[in-house]
Motif scaffolding. Structure first.
Motif, PDB file in Angstrom:
ATOM      1  N   THR A  82      56.190  35.862  43.674  1.00 31.61           N
ATOM      2  CA  THR A  82      57.232  36.731  43.132  1.00 31.61           C
ATOM      3  C   THR A  82      57.420  36.587  41.627  1.00 31.61           C
ATOM      4  OG1 THR A  82      58.886  35.060  43.732  1.00 31.61           O
ATOM      5  CG2 THR A  82      58.483  36.839  45.313  1.00 31.61           C
ATOM      6  N   THR A  83      56.780  35.594  41.021  1.00 33.76           N
ATOM      7  CA  THR A  83      56.780  35.425  39.563  1.00 33.76           C
ATOM      8  C   THR A  83      55.407  34.952  39.137  1.00 33.76           C
ATOM      9  OG1 THR A  83      59.127  34.797  39.556  1.00 33.76           O
ATOM     10  CG2 THR A  83      57.845  34.256  37.595  1.00 33.76           C
ATOM     11  N   VAL A  84      54.888  35.537  38.058  1.00 29.80           N
ATOM     12  CA  VAL A  84      53.592  35.137  37.519  1.00 29.80           C
ATOM     13  C   VAL A  84      53.747  34.810  36.039  1.00 29.80           C
ATOM     14  CG1 VAL A  84      52.260  36.513  39.164  1.00 29.80           C
ATOM     15  CG2 VAL A  84      52.937  37.518  36.968  1.00 29.80           C
ATOM     16  N   VAL A  85      52.847  33.987  35.524  1.00 29.79           N
ATOM     17  CA  VAL A  85      52.822  33.656  34.098  1.00 29.79           C
ATOM     18  C   VAL A  85      51.430  33.993  33.569  1.00 29.79           C
ATOM     19  CG1 VAL A  85      53.130  31.891  32.344  1.00 29.79           C
ATOM     20  CG2 VAL A  85      54.501  31.818  34.447  1.00 29.79           C
ATOM     21  N   ASP A  86      51.390  34.941  32.642  1.00 23.99           N
ATOM     22  CA  ASP A  86      50.119  35.434  32.133  1.00 23.99           C
ATOM     23  C   ASP A  86      49.682  34.627  30.912  1.00 23.99           C
ATOM     24  OD1 ASP A  86      48.121  37.704  32.461  1.00 23.99           O
ATOM     25  OD2 ASP A  86      48.592  37.866  30.324  1.00 23.99           O
ATOM     26  N   GLN A  87      48.393  34.331  30.869  1.00 24.89           N
ATOM     27  CA  GLN A  87      47.820  33.505  29.806  1.00 24.89           C
ATOM     28  C   GLN A  87      47.392  34.361  28.607  1.00 24.89           C
ATOM     29  OE1 GLN A  87      48.158  30.266  30.082  1.00 24.89           O
ATOM     30  NE2 GLN A  87      49.014  30.570  32.131  1.00 24.89           N
ATOM     31  N   PRO A  88      47.190  33.731  27.445  1.00 19.76           N
ATOM     32  CA  PRO A  88      47.079  34.502  26.199  1.00 19.76           C
ATOM     33  C   PRO A  88      45.699  35.037  25.853  1.00 19.76           C
ATOM     34  CG  PRO A  88      47.120  32.166  25.703  1.00 19.76           C
ATOM     35  CD  PRO A  88      47.358  32.288  27.188  1.00 19.76           C
ATOM     36  N   ASN A  89      44.646  34.662  26.582  1.00 17.13           N
ATOM     37  CA  ASN A  89      43.297  35.040  26.128  1.00 17.13           C
ATOM     38  C   ASN A  89      42.902  36.443  26.597  1.00 17.13           C
ATOM     39  OD1 ASN A  89      43.282  33.797  28.673  1.00 17.13           O
ATOM     40  ND2 ASN A  89      41.129  33.265  28.514  1.00 17.13           N
ATOM     41  N   THR A  90      43.673  37.416  26.118  1.00 18.84           N
ATOM     42  CA  THR A  90      43.352  38.828  26.293  1.00 18.84           C
ATOM     43  C   THR A  90      42.785  39.352  24.979  1.00 18.84           C
ATOM     44  OG1 THR A  90      45.715  39.171  25.870  1.00 18.84           O
ATOM     45  CG2 THR A  90      44.990  39.338  28.142  1.00 18.84           C
ATOM     46  N   THR A  91      42.621  40.667  24.874  1.00 17.33           N
ATOM     47  CA  THR A  91      42.124  41.272  23.629  1.00 17.33           C
ATOM     48  C   THR A  91      43.103  42.348  23.182  1.00 17.33           C
ATOM     49  OG1 THR A  91      39.827  40.862  24.321  1.00 17.33           O
ATOM     50  CG2 THR A  91      40.192  42.421  22.522  1.00 17.33           C
ATOM     51  N   PRO A  92      43.892  42.107  22.117  1.00 17.20           N
ATOM     52  CA  PRO A  92      43.865  40.897  21.298  1.00 17.20           C
ATOM     53  C   PRO A  92      44.530  39.729  22.013  1.00 17.20           C
ATOM     54  CG  PRO A  92      45.659  42.300  20.600  1.00 17.20           C
ATOM     55  CD  PRO A  92      44.907  43.072  21.648  1.00 17.20           C
ATOM     56  N   PRO A  93      44.213  38.493  21.584  1.00 10.07           N
ATOM     57  CA  PRO A  93      44.889  37.338  22.168  1.00 10.07           C
ATOM     58  C   PRO A  93      46.354  37.312  21.764  1.00 10.07           C
ATOM     59  CG  PRO A  93      43.537  36.668  20.304  1.00 10.07           C
ATOM     60  CD  PRO A  93      43.226  38.103  20.556  1.00 10.07           C
ATOM     61  N   THR A  94      47.178  36.722  22.613  1.00 11.78           N
ATOM     62  CA  THR A  94      48.625  36.707  22.378  1.00 11.78           C
ATOM     63  C   THR A  94      48.967  35.552  21.434  1.00 11.78           C
ATOM     64  OG1 THR A  94      48.799  37.429  24.676  1.00 11.78           O
ATOM     65  CG2 THR A  94      50.849  36.931  23.541  1.00 11.78           C
ATOM     66  N   VAL A  95      48.650  35.742  20.153  1.00  9.30           N
ATOM     67  CA  VAL A  95      48.837  34.674  19.169  1.00  9.30           C
ATOM     68  C   VAL A  95      49.738  35.100  18.015  1.00  9.30           C
ATOM     69  CG1 VAL A  95      46.649  33.562  19.729  1.00  9.30           C
ATOM     70  CG2 VAL A  95      46.701  35.339  17.975  1.00  9.30           C
ATOM     71  N   SER A  96      50.408  36.234  18.161  1.00 12.70           N
ATOM     72  CA  SER A  96      51.334  36.719  17.135  1.00 12.70           C
ATOM     73  C   SER A  96      52.439  37.512  17.809  1.00 12.70           C
ATOM     74  CB  SER A  96      50.606  37.604  16.119  1.00 12.70           C
ATOM     75  OG  SER A  96      50.207  38.819  16.730  1.00 12.70           O
ATOM     76  N   GLY A  97      53.491  37.762  17.054  1.00 16.90           N
ATOM     77  CA  GLY A  97      54.577  38.566  17.597  1.00 16.90           C
ATOM     78  C   GLY A  97      54.128  39.960  17.982  1.00 16.90           C
ATOM     79  N   ALA A  98      53.276  40.551  17.160  1.00 17.64           N
ATOM     80  CA  ALA A  98      52.801  41.906  17.451  1.00 17.64           C
ATOM     81  C   ALA A  98      51.979  41.936  18.733  1.00 17.64           C
ATOM     82  CB  ALA A  98      51.987  42.428  16.272  1.00 17.64           C
ATOM     83  N   ALA A  99      51.120  40.940  18.902  1.00 22.61           N
ATOM     84  CA  ALA A  99      50.306  40.886  20.111  1.00 22.61           C
ATOM     85  C   ALA A  99      51.174  40.649  21.341  1.00 22.61           C
ATOM     86  CB  ALA A  99      49.249  39.794  19.987  1.00 22.61           C
TER      87      ALA A  99
END
Length: 432
Positions: A82-99
């Protein structure tokens, strides 16, 4: 809509009525005399808190052909997550506020609640990233040869220190690439897809590489005051190092239920990071899960298409789907009395809520979110990729047995009724 579950068996064996109202658990008692919009006769079936999968890769943005927030969350709901936590290595990676904002917009399609992890790269923007409602920092790759998400030791220490200042947990992918066995390439007999020898991948990414990186990660945590969580620990040595260093750790279903003995059958479908380990190490992981050394089971749900997996060993992407089969596989082992239902509840829900500060999640208790899963422990069935909801359409657990939910509820709303899963995007960011 309010719901009343009558005669539900909790994980500790007690039979209770459970009433939900306005998205929360309003009452848990031996008998409840109250009206409800919907009454569910549990008839002794097991009522669990919804599982919290602290490690998924739902692939958006950038790789929606593998999975989307809709398909990934539907797969979660059908598996009692019922809850998931998504990791940052997408495109773009989740390494900034905009991403982060881009991913958060896509995550609004989720049918289950979610968290979004930030990541660390050489060009990350910590100030804007920490301005967002992060779930944690992770999956931070410590000295790991995984491309753009890998960082050096000094940058890792800086990231942990920054996270500690903001009370943010750091989730670490602990493998030391300096200890990989490059000679394994010489032992590769070739082949693609299921004809490839995936055991070579296990030889390449050695067990020693994991234990050494866990030890380094917990040392940095101790030096900086950072809170370290070790992702997908695949060896008993890795678990022991995390425990000794005061870190929490997770194990995956594929490291609990699969080993190098399965590599021949799986081929490149069994390539993941960290890789499958020997049967003795797999059994050691299971023992530590049952005994309490392992804090959390999380899936590292990392789907790829069949076409992508049908490549050579060194070209196929790493990762397997698992968000829909985690709880069913564990419940099947509980049905066989190999692990208690209380322990399953803890490693999939209560412990996760505690480790990541989710006080309203993870328990069947008055005041908590009405994230509930109703299952009949005797209603086990064969796991088939064709029956699952992930976009990738396959599973490494094909033919194994699982106990799937009869009903999954997120904050009092039914998202899976045992037959069909909703497409209504009701999921919320748990950090808001």
């Amino acid at each position: 809509m309010s719901t009343l579950f009558r005669d539900a068996r909790l994980a500790d064996g007690r039979v209770r009525d459970v009433r939900t109202e306005s998205g929360r658990i309003a009452e848990v008692a031996a008998s409840i005399d109250a009206d409800a919009d919907r009454v569910v006769d549990a008839d002794g079936r097991l009522l669990l808190p919804g599982a919290i999968d602290a490690h998924v890769h739902f692939r958006e943005p950038g790789h929606g052909h593998k999975e989307t927030w809709t398909t990934g969350s539907q797969s979660a709901a059908a598996g009692g997550v019922t809850t998931v936590v998504d990791q940052p290595n997408t495109t773009p990676p989740t390494v900034s506020g905009a991403a982060f904002d881009e991913k958060a917009s896509l995550a609004e399609a989720s049918v289950v609640d979610y968290g979004i992890n930030g990541g660390v790269t050489p060009d990350w923007d910590p100030e804007s990233l920490f301005d967002r409602p992060l779930f944690a920092l992770g999956e931070v790759f410590l000295a790991d040869s995984t491309g753009d998400m890998g960082i050096e030791a000094d940058r890792f220490a800086d990231a942990v220190e920054r996270a500690a200042a903001r009370d943010v947990v750091v989730t670490v992918h602990a493998e030391d690439a300096d200890l990989f066995d490059d000679s394994a390439r010489d032992r590769d007999a070739g082949g693609v897809g299921r004809d490839a020898d995936a055991d070579v991948w296990s030889q390449f990414r050695s067990p020693e590489a994991e234990a050494a990186a866990v030890e380094r990660a917990v040392e940095v945590g101790a030096e900086t005051g950072g809170e370290i969580h070790i992702a997908h620990t695949s060896t008993p040595e890795g678990v022991d190092a995390a425990v000794a260093g005061g870190a929490t750790c997770e194990v995956t279903p594929h490291h609990l239920f699969l080993s190098r003995e399965d590599a021949t059958e799986l081929g490149t479908y069994g390539r993941m990071n960290p890789p499958l380990r020997g049967e003795e190490r797999r059994a050691g992981l299971w023992d530590r899960l049952v005994d309490g050394d392992v804090d959390i089971v999380a899936t590292d749900h990392a789907p790829h298409t069949v076409e992508e997996k049908e490549a050579g060993l060194w070209d196929a992407p790493s990762g397997v789907p698992g968000v829909e089969t985690m709880l069913p596989l564990l419940l099947e082992r509980a049905r066989r009395d190999e692990i208690s239902y209380e322990r399953v509840r803890d490693v999939t829900a209560a412990n996760v809520a505690d480790a990541f500060d989710l006080p309203n999640k993870g328990r069947v208790r008055e005041g908590c979110d009405a994230d509930l899963v109703l299952v009949d422990p005797e209603n086990a069935r064969e796991i088939r990729g064709d029956d699952l909801h992930s976009k990738c359409g396959w599973t490494p657990f094909e033919g194994r047995t699982g106990v799937f939910p009869d009903l999954t509820m997120v904050r009092g709303r039914v998202v899976f009724d045992g037959d069909s899963v909703t497409d209504e995007p009701i999921g919320e960011n748990v950090r808001r």
